[in-house]
Enzyme design. Structure first.
Site, PDB file in Angstrom:
ATOM      1  N   GLU A  24       0.812  -1.217   0.000  1.00  0.00           N
ATOM      2  CA  GLU A  24       0.000   0.000   0.000  1.00  0.00           C
ATOM      3  C   GLU A  24       0.846   1.268   0.000  1.00  0.00           C
ATOM      4  OE1 GLU A  24      -3.729   0.108   0.609  1.00  0.00           O
ATOM      5  OE2 GLU A  24      -3.712  -1.971  -0.059  1.00  0.00           O
ATOM      6  N   CYS A  83      -2.768  11.557   3.524  1.00  0.00           N
ATOM      7  CA  CYS A  83      -3.176  10.667   2.429  1.00  0.00           C
ATOM      8  C   CYS A  83      -2.985  11.335   1.072  1.00  0.00           C
ATOM      9  CB  CYS A  83      -4.642  10.272   2.587  1.00  0.00           C
ATOM     10  SG  CYS A  83      -4.965   9.047   3.863  1.00  0.00           S
ATOM     11  N   HIS A 127      -4.202   2.086   7.408  1.00  0.00           N
ATOM     12  CA  HIS A 127      -2.794   2.319   7.099  1.00  0.00           C
ATOM     13  C   HIS A 127      -2.110   2.871   8.353  1.00  0.00           C
ATOM     14  CE1 HIS A 127      -4.211   2.967   2.717  1.00  0.00           C
ATOM     15  NE2 HIS A 127      -3.661   1.776   2.810  1.00  0.00           N
TER      16      HIS A 127
END
Length: 416
Positions: free
Chosen positions: A162, A347, A230
């Site tokens: 990721e 993000c 995350h």
């Protein structure tokens, strides 16, 4: 060559919608089915970029990927009888969260003295697994100077990766050699652990990192269960500082010890659960923040406005600013449209430490370019999208035309 850290923000795409496709992302799930506002979302992101450009003097961006993804639509044999989630996947604008675009190892850390980038395969979720080919295509252009950059292919889909959302870098300065932190999860809980340990180790090998300067740490399963899909939802790294929640890692004390063994200068700013609960940290995205080194050497934390609206979070931030710690300023920004879909200020950015003169200048922001971007967004991005709109030819034509207008304005025609 002078290296500096450049934040490459994802421009929010014209198909930005709330389909609730991300299992384990509580904000995304809670807004599933709501109308979205792509124009407002993109302008909020552009304002954040302008703010950091004025603070740091340098700012980059990456462009929305082509949507709807016709190839994925064909692969899924969409005919109108499928589940809404399948119909929505080719329209996803989740590439705006460029913290997941790639993992980046700057030149001082690598064996060949080049900056290495590996696009994330994002295989845990269909709507994100479609991204890497177009992401790599863009990285190949923006970082196409092969004297200074190496852009790899993704790790095999057997191992979920990721990107930089589970990666950090400790260093005395962005231009000096550093220690790279890789955080992984383990499966077996209510929500999937998206970062596989072997993916992290493979990236480290591909990038030619010194094994003695890499630290691999397990994320706290309880944090994943609580919605920290995350690691950047519960911690953020900048230079010598780790700003983290007390429940971020499976073995909190062990994580600190492992980092200090190879980076003795580590300075931990740990937020106790008694001050800010794990649930409130995730709700407000206190740690999904940009921790920046300012021109005077001090550090500032760019947080969502939601942090200022939380009594416990803002009380902690005020006390932190009043202390003699390394983080001297906390700056709230409005990214509410992104937050409602599960992504905060961190993000929205990919950090690349490099010499700005080695980057394709079309991907570097200045005030004139920011004006152009905002003008295109204001004129062409849809004002509102309802979930029922996904799949319509009218919306498809609008989204494709809007993106093409941005490519024309920025003269990046290779991505058309």
């Amino acid at each position: 060559m002078s290296l500096t850290e450049i934040n490459f923000d994802g421009i929010v795409g014209p198909s930005h919608n709330y389909a609730g496709l991300s299992l384990g992302n509580i904000a995304s799930a809670s807004h599933k089915g709501d109308p979205s506002y792509p124009r407002a979302a993109a302008l909020q992101g552009a304002a954040k970029m302008r703010g950091n450009l004025s603070r740091l003097g340098v700012q980059g961006f990456l462009l929305p990927l082509p949507r709807p993804n016709i190839l994925l639509e064909d692969t899924l044999s969409l005919d109108g009888t499928e589940a809404p989630a399948l119909r929505a996947a080719p329209w996803s604008a989740s590439s705006m969260w460029t913290a997941n675009a790639a993992t980046v190892s700057p030149a001082p850390d690598t064996i060949d003295g080049k900056c290495h980038l590996t696009p994330a395969n994002l295989v845990a979720m269909l709507h994100r697994a479609q991204e890497w080919p177009d992401t790599k295509r863009q990285l190949d252009i923006a970082f196409g100077n092969t004297d200074h950059f190496v852009v790899h292919g993704p790790v095999p889909p057997t191992f979920g990766d990721e990107g930089a959302a589970n990666h950090g870098r400790f260093c005395e300065g962005h231009g000096s050699a550093g220690v790279e932190l890789f955080v992984y999860g383990k499966t077996g809980g209510k929500f999937p652990a998206r970062q596989h340990e072997q993916a992290s180790r493979l990236v480290a090998r591909k990038h030619g990192l010194d094994p003695a300067k890499c630290v691999f740490v397990e994320q706290n399963p309880a944090a994943i269960e609580a919605g920290a899909f995350h690691n950047d939802v519960v911690s953020v790294v900048n230079e010598r500082v780790l700003f983290t929640h007390a429940e971020a890692f499976a073995d909190q004390a062990g994580a600190y010890e492992a980092i200090r063994e190879v980076f003795p200068a580590l300075e931990v700013v740990e937020v106790p659960s008694a001050s800010v609960s794990l649930e409130e940290a995730i709700r407000t995205y206190l740690f999904n923040a940009q921790l920046l080194t300012m021109p005077d050497g001090s550090m500032a934390l760019i947080v969502p406005e939601e942090c200022r609206e939380s009594e416990s979070v803002w009380s902690y931030c005020e006390a932190m600013m009043a202390s003699n710690g390394p983080i001297r300023e906390v700056i709230p920004v409005d990214v509410r449209q992104s937050m409602a879909n599960g992504g905060g200020p961190a993000c929205l950015r990919l950090r690349v430490a490099c010499d700005p003169t080695t980057v394709d200048p079309r991907f570097l922001l200045d005030e004139a370019k920011a004006d152009r971007i905002e003008s295109v967004i204001s004129e062409t991005w849809p004002e509102q999208i309802d979930p029922a709109d996904l799949g319509s030819d009218t919306l498809a034509n609008s989204v494709v035309s809007a993106r093409n207008s941005l490519l024309d304005a920025l003269e990046i025609h290779e991505l058309a």
